[in-house]
Design a protein around this motif. Structure first.
Motif, mmCIF file in Angstrom:
data_model
loop_
_atom_site.group_PDB
_atom_site.id
_atom_site.type_symbol
_atom_site.label_atom_id
_atom_site.label_comp_id
_atom_site.label_asym_id
_atom_site.label_seq_id
_atom_site.Cartn_x
_atom_site.Cartn_y
_atom_site.Cartn_z
ATOM 1 N N ARG A 192 0.869 -1.202 -0.039
ATOM 2 C CA ARG A 192 -0.190 0.008 0.170
ATOM 3 C C ARG A 192 1.041 1.207 -0.080
ATOM 4 N NH1 ARG A 192 -3.929 0.478 4.617
ATOM 5 N NH2 ARG A 192 -5.116 1.556 3.433
ATOM 6 N N PRO A 193 0.423 2.348 -0.598
ATOM 7 C CA PRO A 193 1.216 3.609 -0.661
ATOM 8 C C PRO A 193 1.620 4.008 0.740
ATOM 9 C CG PRO A 193 -0.219 3.724 -2.520
ATOM 10 C CD PRO A 193 -0.735 2.323 -1.611
ATOM 11 N N GLY A 194 2.898 4.088 1.103
ATOM 12 C CA GLY A 194 3.298 4.760 2.297
ATOM 13 C C GLY A 194 3.370 3.601 3.301
ATOM 14 N N LYS A 195 3.424 2.296 2.878
ATOM 15 C CA LYS A 195 3.494 1.338 4.070
ATOM 16 C C LYS A 195 4.795 0.367 3.314
ATOM 17 C CE LYS A 195 -0.148 2.729 6.068
ATOM 18 N NZ LYS A 195 -0.204 3.307 7.299
ATOM 19 N N ILE A 196 5.902 1.077 3.367
ATOM 20 C CA ILE A 196 6.992 0.107 3.213
ATOM 21 C C ILE A 196 7.555 -0.769 4.488
ATOM 22 C CG2 ILE A 196 9.645 -0.088 2.477
ATOM 23 C CD1 ILE A 196 8.773 2.260 0.477
ATOM 24 N N THR A 197 7.851 -1.751 4.598
ATOM 25 C CA THR A 197 8.183 -2.412 5.901
ATOM 26 C C THR A 197 9.183 -1.948 6.768
ATOM 27 O OG1 THR A 197 8.666 -4.646 6.927
ATOM 28 C CG2 THR A 197 9.618 -4.188 4.750
ATOM 29 N N SER A 198 9.304 -1.854 7.941
ATOM 30 C CA SER A 198 10.324 -1.327 8.854
ATOM 31 C C SER A 198 11.773 -2.048 8.838
ATOM 32 C CB SER A 198 9.884 -1.189 10.246
ATOM 33 O OG SER A 198 9.636 -2.680 10.555
ATOM 34 N N ASP A 199 11.877 -3.404 8.120
ATOM 35 C CA ASP A 199 12.815 -4.295 7.725
ATOM 36 C C ASP A 199 13.661 -3.357 6.966
ATOM 37 O OD1 ASP A 199 12.189 -6.081 9.663
ATOM 38 O OD2 ASP A 199 11.631 -7.578 8.050
ATOM 39 N N ILE A 200 13.032 -2.588 5.930
ATOM 40 C CA ILE A 200 13.678 -1.913 5.024
ATOM 41 C C ILE A 200 14.108 -0.406 5.468
ATOM 42 C CG2 ILE A 200 13.583 -0.705 2.827
ATOM 43 C CD1 ILE A 200 11.894 -3.233 1.728
ATOM 44 N N THR A 201 12.980 0.257 6.200
ATOM 45 C CA THR A 201 13.405 1.681 6.580
ATOM 46 C C THR A 201 14.129 1.918 7.624
ATOM 47 O OG1 THR A 201 11.298 1.773 7.578
ATOM 48 C CG2 THR A 201 11.140 2.102 5.432
ATOM 49 N N GLU A 202 14.074 1.270 8.807
ATOM 50 C CA GLU A 202 14.563 1.618 9.922
ATOM 51 C C GLU A 202 16.105 1.381 10.172
ATOM 52 O OE1 GLU A 202 13.104 -0.628 13.406
ATOM 53 O OE2 GLU A 202 11.129 0.113 13.267
ATOM 54 N N ASP A 203 16.832 0.302 9.563
ATOM 55 C CA ASP A 203 18.295 0.229 9.263
ATOM 56 C C ASP A 203 18.998 0.678 8.189
ATOM 57 O OD1 ASP A 203 17.960 -0.807 12.049
ATOM 58 O OD2 ASP A 203 18.714 -2.612 11.429
ATOM 59 N N PHE A 204 18.033 0.942 7.097
ATOM 60 C CA PHE A 204 18.538 1.166 5.669
ATOM 61 C C PHE A 204 17.946 2.561 5.282
ATOM 62 C CE2 PHE A 204 18.754 -3.462 6.284
ATOM 63 C CZ PHE A 204 20.138 -3.573 6.600
ATOM 64 N N GLY A 205 17.290 3.331 6.001
ATOM 65 C CA GLY A 205 16.420 4.546 5.415
ATOM 66 C C GLY A 205 17.389 5.528 4.953
ATOM 67 N N THR A 206 18.673 5.676 5.267
ATOM 68 C CA THR A 206 19.442 6.618 4.831
ATOM 69 C C THR A 206 20.507 5.928 3.710
ATOM 70 O OG1 THR A 206 21.330 6.042 6.267
ATOM 71 C CG2 THR A 206 19.693 7.751 7.016
ATOM 72 N N GLN A 207 20.015 4.765 3.336
ATOM 73 C CA GLN A 207 21.131 4.415 2.231
ATOM 74 C C GLN A 207 20.272 3.619 0.962
ATOM 75 O OE1 GLN A 207 22.570 1.489 5.461
ATOM 76 N NE2 GLN A 207 24.271 1.605 4.192
ATOM 77 N N ILE A 208 18.931 3.506 1.296
ATOM 78 C CA ILE A 208 18.065 2.982 0.156
ATOM 79 C C ILE A 208 17.280 4.365 -0.203
ATOM 80 C CG2 ILE A 208 16.106 1.627 -0.453
ATOM 81 C CD1 ILE A 208 17.230 -0.586 1.190
ATOM 82 N N LEU A 209 17.438 4.262 -1.799
ATOM 83 C CA LEU A 209 16.352 5.349 -2.174
ATOM 84 C C LEU A 209 15.247 4.911 -3.126
ATOM 85 C CD1 LEU A 209 19.560 7.216 -3.743
ATOM 86 C CD2 LEU A 209 18.225 8.037 -1.692
ATOM 87 N N ILE A 210 14.382 5.707 -3.494
ATOM 88 C CA ILE A 210 13.202 5.052 -4.391
ATOM 89 C C ILE A 210 13.448 5.720 -5.821
ATOM 90 C CG2 ILE A 210 10.830 5.252 -4.906
ATOM 91 C CD1 ILE A 210 10.227 5.829 -1.835
ATOM 92 N N GLY A 211 13.929 4.605 -6.619
ATOM 93 C CA GLY A 211 13.930 5.193 -8.047
ATOM 94 C C GLY A 211 12.571 5.168 -8.809
ATOM 95 N N GLU A 212 12.757 4.732 -10.107
ATOM 96 C CA GLU A 212 11.372 4.610 -10.926
ATOM 97 C C GLU A 212 11.369 3.480 -11.758
ATOM 98 O OE1 GLU A 212 11.058 8.321 -12.777
ATOM 99 O OE2 GLU A 212 12.511 8.173 -14.211
ATOM 100 N N VAL A 213 10.129 3.248 -12.148
ATOM 101 C CA VAL A 213 9.802 1.994 -13.311
ATOM 102 C C VAL A 213 9.504 2.909 -14.641
ATOM 103 C CG1 VAL A 213 8.772 0.165 -13.934
ATOM 104 C CG2 VAL A 213 9.444 0.413 -11.623
ATOM 105 N N ASN A 214 10.432 3.351 -15.399
ATOM 106 C CA ASN A 214 10.039 3.915 -16.691
ATOM 107 C C ASN A 214 10.075 2.973 -17.877
ATOM 108 O OD1 ASN A 214 9.231 6.245 -17.431
ATOM 109 N ND2 ASN A 214 11.227 7.555 -17.198
#
Length: 289
Positions: A192-214
């Protein structure tokens, strides 16, 4: 004459049993505490209230496992991604209705690839692999996209046991497999929009970016009902779960539906039961769309 009467009575008895309402509703959802579980509980409760039917909500690994359980007859109703419903084996006699919208996120690290579509380039594809979680809906999608577009043929997928392990590899840009270093372009995440799991955001939130599917290659795919399977949408920066975007503004991507799949007993049985199922699904789904 007695034989005919006995045969008639037997046929009537069998017919009555066949049309009788099931005593239990086995509803396959998703992980413990996840949205699919909550949605399944809400729909199932709406269907079974004011009846003698027992609701059994089963927590599962999500879309892929739900399709397998549905095929094996272990669940009567299941929630799954639309592309899982169209690519995974299911019973021949099921009804599929739309649920809420889900978003495809392309997530990459600083050294990864910011646009999924760049993986069409042979030079890029030979260097990088996709990360994916085994059994996840995102793995279903990336495999479906590879099958949809010949330019992705030969793409390498590295599977991980969970989102944390996959996110770690995406953040650092590589993973070692059997002593070999494999560079990671990024991974798909669907939710769901805005519901990315904390397994991704908590420890890696400063290293992982959202790109695009073009890539427009996926726009013509159809779901089980003949409607567009993937629809163009964008990632609202306000619904990025704290992750930053690597492109200006809101990155282009695709969205798809979650779908509710249910079997013959629940969509062709007793009229009152059918109405209860339709009403239960529609009332809850409309509230979360």
């Amino acid at each position: 004459m007695k034989t005919k009467a006995l045969l008639l009575a037997l046929l009537i008895s069998v017919s009555s049993l066949a049309s009788a309402a099931p005593s239990t509703l086995n509803f396959c959802t998703g992980g413990e505490g996840g949205f699919y579980q909550d949605l399944g509980k809400a729909i199932g409760t709406s269907i079974t209230k004011n009846t003698d039917i027992h609701l059994n909500v089963l927590t599962t690994g999500g879309s892929v496992e739900n399709a397998e359980l549905m095929k094996d007859g272990d669940c009567d109703i299941a929630i799954m991604q639309a592309d899982a419903a169209v690519t995974k084996p299911l019973p021949t006699d099921v009804k599929i209705v739309d649920g809420h919208m889900e978003q495809v996120y392309w997530l990459h690290g600083p050294s990864g690839i910011e646009d999924f579509g760049k993986m069409e380039d042979d030079a890029v594809a030979k260097k990088y692999a996709f990360a994916a979680v085994a059994g996840s809906g995102a793995l279903v999608t990336v495999r479906n996209w590879i099958e949809t577009d010949d330019d992705y043929k030969g793409a390498v997928i590295v599977e991980f046991d969970d989102w944390y392990a996959a996110a770690e590899a995406v953040a650092q840009g590589y993973v070692k497999k059997a002593g070999v270093t494999v560079e990671i372009a990024g991974m798909l995440y669907i939710g769901r929009p805005g519901k990315i799991t904390s397994d991704i955001t908590e420890d890696f939130g400063t290293q992982i970016l959202i790109g695009e599917v073009n890539d427009s290659s996926f726009a013509n795919a159809k779901d089980a009902n003949g409607n567009p399977l993937y629809t163009a949408c964008s990632v609202d920066s306000k619904l990025a779960s704290g992750l930053k975007t690597s492109t200006f503004g809101s990155p282009d991507t695709y969205c798809l539906r979650a779908q509710i799949v249910y079997n013959n007993d629940w969509h062709q049985g007793d009229k009152k039961l059918r109405r209860g199922v339709d009403k239960g699904i529609n009332s809850i789904v409309k509230a979360v769309r």
